[in-house]
Design a protein around this motif. Structure first.
Motif, PDB file in Angstrom:
ATOM      1  N   ALA A 219     -24.371   6.513 -21.259  1.00 16.51           N
ATOM      2  CA  ALA A 219     -23.005   5.998 -21.194  1.00 16.51           C
ATOM      3  C   ALA A 219     -22.135   6.843 -20.263  1.00 16.51           C
ATOM      4  N   ASP A 220     -22.322   8.150 -20.277  1.00 13.38           N
ATOM      5  CA  ASP A 220     -21.454   9.036 -19.494  1.00 13.38           C
ATOM      6  C   ASP A 220     -21.520   8.713 -18.000  1.00 13.38           C
ATOM      7  N   THR A 221     -22.732   8.491 -17.494  1.00 11.92           N
ATOM      8  CA  THR A 221     -22.863   8.195 -16.067  1.00 11.92           C
ATOM      9  C   THR A 221     -22.246   6.849 -15.725  1.00 11.92           C
ATOM     10  N   MET A 222     -22.445   5.844 -16.580  1.00 14.92           N
ATOM     11  CA  MET A 222     -21.855   4.525 -16.315  1.00 14.92           C
ATOM     12  C   MET A 222     -20.335   4.605 -16.286  1.00 14.92           C
ATOM     13  N   ILE A 223     -19.758   5.369 -17.192  1.00 13.80           N
ATOM     14  CA  ILE A 223     -18.301   5.508 -17.217  1.00 13.80           C
ATOM     15  C   ILE A 223     -17.815   6.272 -15.994  1.00 13.80           C
ATOM     16  N   GLU A 224     -18.540   7.302 -15.581  1.00 17.55           N
ATOM     17  CA  GLU A 224     -18.155   8.064 -14.393  1.00 17.55           C
ATOM     18  C   GLU A 224     -18.200   7.190 -13.143  1.00 17.55           C
ATOM     19  N   LEU A 225     -19.206   6.325 -13.041  1.00 20.13           N
ATOM     20  CA  LEU A 225     -19.277   5.405 -11.904  1.00 20.13           C
ATOM     21  C   LEU A 225     -18.103   4.423 -11.924  1.00 20.13           C
ATOM     22  N   ALA A 226     -17.708   4.002 -13.107  1.00 21.86           N
ATOM     23  CA  ALA A 226     -16.562   3.094 -13.211  1.00 21.86           C
ATOM     24  C   ALA A 226     -15.275   3.793 -12.768  1.00 21.86           C
ATOM     25  N   TRP A 227     -15.124   5.080 -13.110  1.00 22.90           N
ATOM     26  CA  TRP A 227     -13.955   5.835 -12.629  1.00 22.90           C
ATOM     27  C   TRP A 227     -13.952   5.901 -11.105  1.00 22.90           C
ATOM     28  N   ARG A 228     -15.103   6.156 -10.501  1.00 26.64           N
ATOM     29  CA  ARG A 228     -15.181   6.203  -9.031  1.00 26.64           C
ATOM     30  C   ARG A 228     -14.794   4.854  -8.424  1.00 26.64           C
ATOM     31  N   TRP A 229     -15.231   3.782  -9.047  1.00 31.85           N
ATOM     32  CA  TRP A 229     -14.914   2.423  -8.582  1.00 31.85           C
ATOM     33  C   TRP A 229     -13.397   2.228  -8.557  1.00 31.85           C
ATOM     34  N   CYS A 230     -12.741   2.616  -9.635  1.00 42.02           N
ATOM     35  CA  CYS A 230     -11.285   2.459  -9.715  1.00 42.02           C
ATOM     36  C   CYS A 230     -10.582   3.286  -8.647  1.00 42.02           C
ATOM     37  N   ARG A 231     -11.014   4.527  -8.456  1.00 47.76           N
ATOM     38  CA  ARG A 231     -10.373   5.367  -7.448  1.00 47.76           C
ATOM     39  C   ARG A 231     -10.530   4.785  -6.051  1.00 47.76           C
ATOM     40  N   LEU A 232     -11.682   4.171  -5.755  1.00 47.33           N
ATOM     41  CA  LEU A 232     -11.877   3.548  -4.447  1.00 47.33           C
ATOM     42  C   LEU A 232     -10.893   2.405  -4.205  1.00 47.33           C
ATOM     43  N   LEU A 233     -10.492   1.742  -5.286  1.00 43.21           N
ATOM     44  CA  LEU A 233      -9.549   0.622  -5.173  1.00 43.21           C
ATOM     45  C   LEU A 233      -8.102   1.080  -5.290  1.00 43.21           C
ATOM     46  N   GLY A 234      -7.880   2.396  -5.364  1.00 44.27           N
ATOM     47  CA  GLY A 234      -6.518   2.919  -5.451  1.00 44.27           C
ATOM     48  C   GLY A 234      -5.904   2.776  -6.817  1.00 44.27           C
ATOM     49  N   ILE A 235      -6.724   2.702  -7.859  1.00 48.54           N
ATOM     50  CA  ILE A 235      -6.238   2.540  -9.229  1.00 48.54           C
ATOM     51  C   ILE A 235      -6.416   3.854  -9.976  1.00 48.54           C
ATOM     52  N   ASP A 236      -5.373   4.309 -10.613  1.00 49.70           N
ATOM     53  CA  ASP A 236      -5.428   5.504 -11.454  1.00 49.70           C
ATOM     54  C   ASP A 236      -5.455   5.038 -12.912  1.00 49.70           C
ATOM     55  N   PRO A 237      -6.644   5.022 -13.562  1.00 47.75           N
ATOM     56  CA  PRO A 237      -6.724   4.521 -14.943  1.00 47.75           C
ATOM     57  C   PRO A 237      -5.850   5.286 -15.921  1.00 47.75           C
ATOM     58  N   ALA A 238      -5.548   6.568 -15.614  1.00 46.43           N
ATOM     59  CA  ALA A 238      -4.689   7.323 -16.527  1.00 46.43           C
ATOM     60  C   ALA A 238      -3.270   6.779 -16.518  1.00 46.43           C
ATOM     61  N   ALA A 239      -2.811   6.347 -15.332  1.00 47.78           N
ATOM     62  CA  ALA A 239      -1.458   5.800 -15.212  1.00 47.78           C
ATOM     63  C   ALA A 239      -1.428   4.286 -15.397  1.00 47.78           C
ATOM     64  N   GLN A 240      -2.547   3.624 -15.108  1.00 44.96           N
ATOM     65  CA  GLN A 240      -2.637   2.171 -15.195  1.00 44.96           C
ATOM     66  C   GLN A 240      -3.905   1.804 -15.970  1.00 44.96           C
ATOM     67  N   PRO A 241      -3.897   1.978 -17.284  1.00 46.90           N
ATOM     68  CA  PRO A 241      -5.123   1.785 -18.062  1.00 46.90           C
ATOM     69  C   PRO A 241      -5.546   0.326 -18.222  1.00 46.90           C
ATOM     70  N   ALA A 242      -4.597  -0.602 -18.111  1.00 49.22           N
ATOM     71  CA  ALA A 242      -4.920  -2.016 -18.318  1.00 49.22           C
ATOM     72  C   ALA A 242      -5.616  -2.604 -17.094  1.00 49.22           C
ATOM     73  N   THR A 243      -6.451  -3.585 -17.328  1.00 56.29           N
ATOM     74  CA  THR A 243      -7.125  -4.273 -16.231  1.00 56.29           C
ATOM     75  C   THR A 243      -6.104  -5.065 -15.417  1.00 56.29           C
ATOM     76  N   PRO A 244      -6.093  -4.933 -14.075  1.00 61.14           N
ATOM     77  CA  PRO A 244      -5.128  -5.684 -13.267  1.00 61.14           C
ATOM     78  C   PRO A 244      -5.295  -7.188 -13.462  1.00 61.14           C
ATOM     79  N   ILE A 245      -4.191  -7.893 -13.416  1.00 63.66           N
ATOM     80  CA  ILE A 245      -4.225  -9.352 -13.510  1.00 63.66           C
ATOM     81  C   ILE A 245      -3.677  -9.938 -12.227  1.00 63.66           C
TER      82      ILE A 245
END
Length: 532
Positions: A219-245
């Motif tokens: 699970a840890d690696t899958m979650i880390e890859l998801a964090w990298r995905w968000c950063r590539l799209l310019g999304i900071d999950p800490a500041a914007q935790p909800a899925t964009p609509i």
């Protein structure tokens, strides 16, 4: 289309259905073969799977498959191996969930931002299918059928980086998982590249290829890859935790068209035929809306309007030019040389070297008219006259090379009269809804008539008081987009200014008598053609 996580985190269990008991038993045994697990139970029933075609309940060790994707329980004998060919989509759903049961053995840690968890589940889709295919090569055939119901145009409502990356994670990643081929997703790849750029798409591909190599329980690696995905799209999950609509005030673009083309090819249909089929399935009239024969007055009104539209399209005769083989006229040197060469070669000259002035038929503009009718409770007085208007406009349009469609919008969007359709009966609308899906109706009208394209005379006529539960800001943005593309927007509302909301970039008309609404729309259509 629900997010892929919905079939791993469904709302609740579905009760078994007696008509599908034989399928439950047969597919429970099949699941053991597909997964290597003997503790799984399969339930096949109408509506099973929550909002998804199928789902897997890890805690209950249960797979559910929506019987809608099979049809009738007597369509095949589920105990025979040959039944798979008769229900490829349903069996593909079973194989897909079996892949999760065998390989999706991790869960997102508590406190994971929803946007990160959702991306991790997108990555898990192709990872689990790839593992299933590697373990059982023959399952690829059935997984390809399942992709067609896991994806639809709703996954890409707008052309923005988030939805482009989402489409890439669902479709392009399955190419690297060896479920789809590069040819299958050629158009989707082009649309995604146009939005994200080659460099960013390549970086996303590195992420999903790394995900394909992750262990089933990591699970840890899958979650880390998801964090990298968000950063590539310019999304900071800490500041914007909800899925964009998606912005409801934007029209769909190239991404939705590409996914539609992919689904059409999978269904072995042309894009136009696939779209027509999908719209007919999703936007049919409610069963309680009745049909009646048109009256003599309605037939006469259709004839009168057709004559007015024909006259508006041919209001003047304009001079023009035409080629000729003989003088008088202006000599065209290139055509004259061609004619000489043809004669020298012993051929009958076909070139016409002279250009003469002539009286040619004028350009005949084509009208694209979409009529949207509000069927919420506050618009009850307009239901009967606008039902009649839909029939009159459609029948008049078929005689004048115009294209007209009428849609009703309330809690659902109903395609009352499709484009190029000449109804024989009047569909009686009913106004009892408490919610108005106006933005969805505008987008459907644009999809049907291409209202943003400047090649025709376009007009959108809306009959509504303008107050929508979903809000007016998105509606205004859509109207402004149409206005800027040259599409006229006519807004008819009841003659009660205090109870109505008006929009900019529209021609607004207060209607005292609902029966006269058809006259206002007809006059506007004739004026648009006359001045085109």
């Amino acid at each position: 289309m629900p997010h892929p996580s919905s079939h791993l985190r469904p709302a609740g269990l579905t009760k078994t259905h007696p008509d599908w008991a034989e399928w439950d038993q047969a597919w429970t045994r099949e699941a053991a073969k597909l997964t290597g697990r003997t503790d799984l139970t399969v339930v096949v029933a109408p509506g099973a799977g929550g909002d998804a075609p199928a789902c897997f309940y890890p805690h209950f060790r249960r797979i559910e498959v929506d019987a809608t994707h099979i049809g009738d329980p007597d369509i095949a004998n589920p105990r025979r191996a040959a039944h798979k060919k008769l229900v490829p989509t349903g069996y593909g759903a079973l194989v897909h969930e079996a892949g999760h049961a065998a390989h999706s053995l991790w869960t997102a840690p508590p406190g994971t931002p929803p946007v990160v968890a959702d991306i991790a589940m997108v990555l898990e889709e192709s990872r689990a299918e790839g593992r299933q295919r590697a373990r059982r090569r023959g399952d690829r055939r059935w997984l390809r059928h399942m992709v067609n119901v896991l994806v639809n145009e709703d996954d890409a409502p707008v052309d923005d980086p988030w939805h482009a990356a989402y489409a890439a994670g669902l479709l392009l990643a399955r190419v690297d998982a060896r479920i789809l081929t590069a040819k299958d997703v050629k158009a989707v790849r082009a649309a995604v590249t146009g939005i994200l750029g080659r460099k960013r798409l390549a970086q996303l591909r590195e992420i999903w290829r790394e995900a394909h190599a992750v262990a089933d329980t990591d699970a840890d690696t899958m979650i880390e890859l998801a964090w990298r995905w968000c950063r590539l799209l310019g999304i900071d999950p800490a500041a914007q935790p909800a899925t964009p609509i998606a912005d409801d005030g934007e029209f769909a673009g190239a991404l939705a068209a590409a996914i539609g083309g992919f689904l059409a090819a999978a269904a072995r249909l042309t894009p136009a035929a696939y779209t027509a089929q999908r719209i007919a399935e999703r936007h049919g009239a409610p069963a309680e809306w009745t049909l009646r024969d048109p009256t003599a007055e309605e037939r006469q009104a259709a004839n009168t309007l057709a004559a007015r539209l024909r006259a508006a399209r041919t209001s003047s005769v304009e001079p023009g030019t035409r080629p000729s083989a003989i003088p008088p006229g202006r000599l065209r040197a290139r055509a004259a040389i061609t004619a000489d060469a043809q004669r020298a070669a012993g051929q009958m000259p076909t070139a016409q070297p002279w250009q003469q002035r002539a009286t040619l038929p004028p350009h005949k503009p084509k009208l694209h008219l979409a009529v949207l009718v509000d069927v919420s409770g506050s618009m009850w007085a307009f239901a009967e006259p606008m039902s009649s208007a839909a029939w009159i406009l459609a029948n008049a349009a078929r005689r004048t090379d115009a294209t007209v469609t009428t849609l009703a919008f309330g809690e659902a969007v109903t395609l009352l009269v499709p484009p190029h359709h000449k109804p024989t009966q009047v569909q009686q609308m009913q106004t009892y809804d408490s919610y108005e899906r106006f933005t969805e109706a505008v987008k459907l009208a644009d999809q049907l008539l291409n209202l943003r394209h400047r090649s025709t005379v376009r007009m959108l006529a809306v009959v509504s008081d303008g107050w929508f539960v979903e809000g007016t800001e998105a509606a205004q943005r859509l109207i402004t987009t149409l206005h800027r593309s040259g599409c006229a927007v006519l807004w008819l509302h009841p003659d009660d200014s205090e109870a109505c909301h008006t929009y900019t970039h529209t021609t607004t008309v207060a209607v005292t008598n609902p029966v006269t609404a058809i006259n206002v729309i007809a006059d506007a259509a004739v004026t648009a053609l006359t001045t085109a």
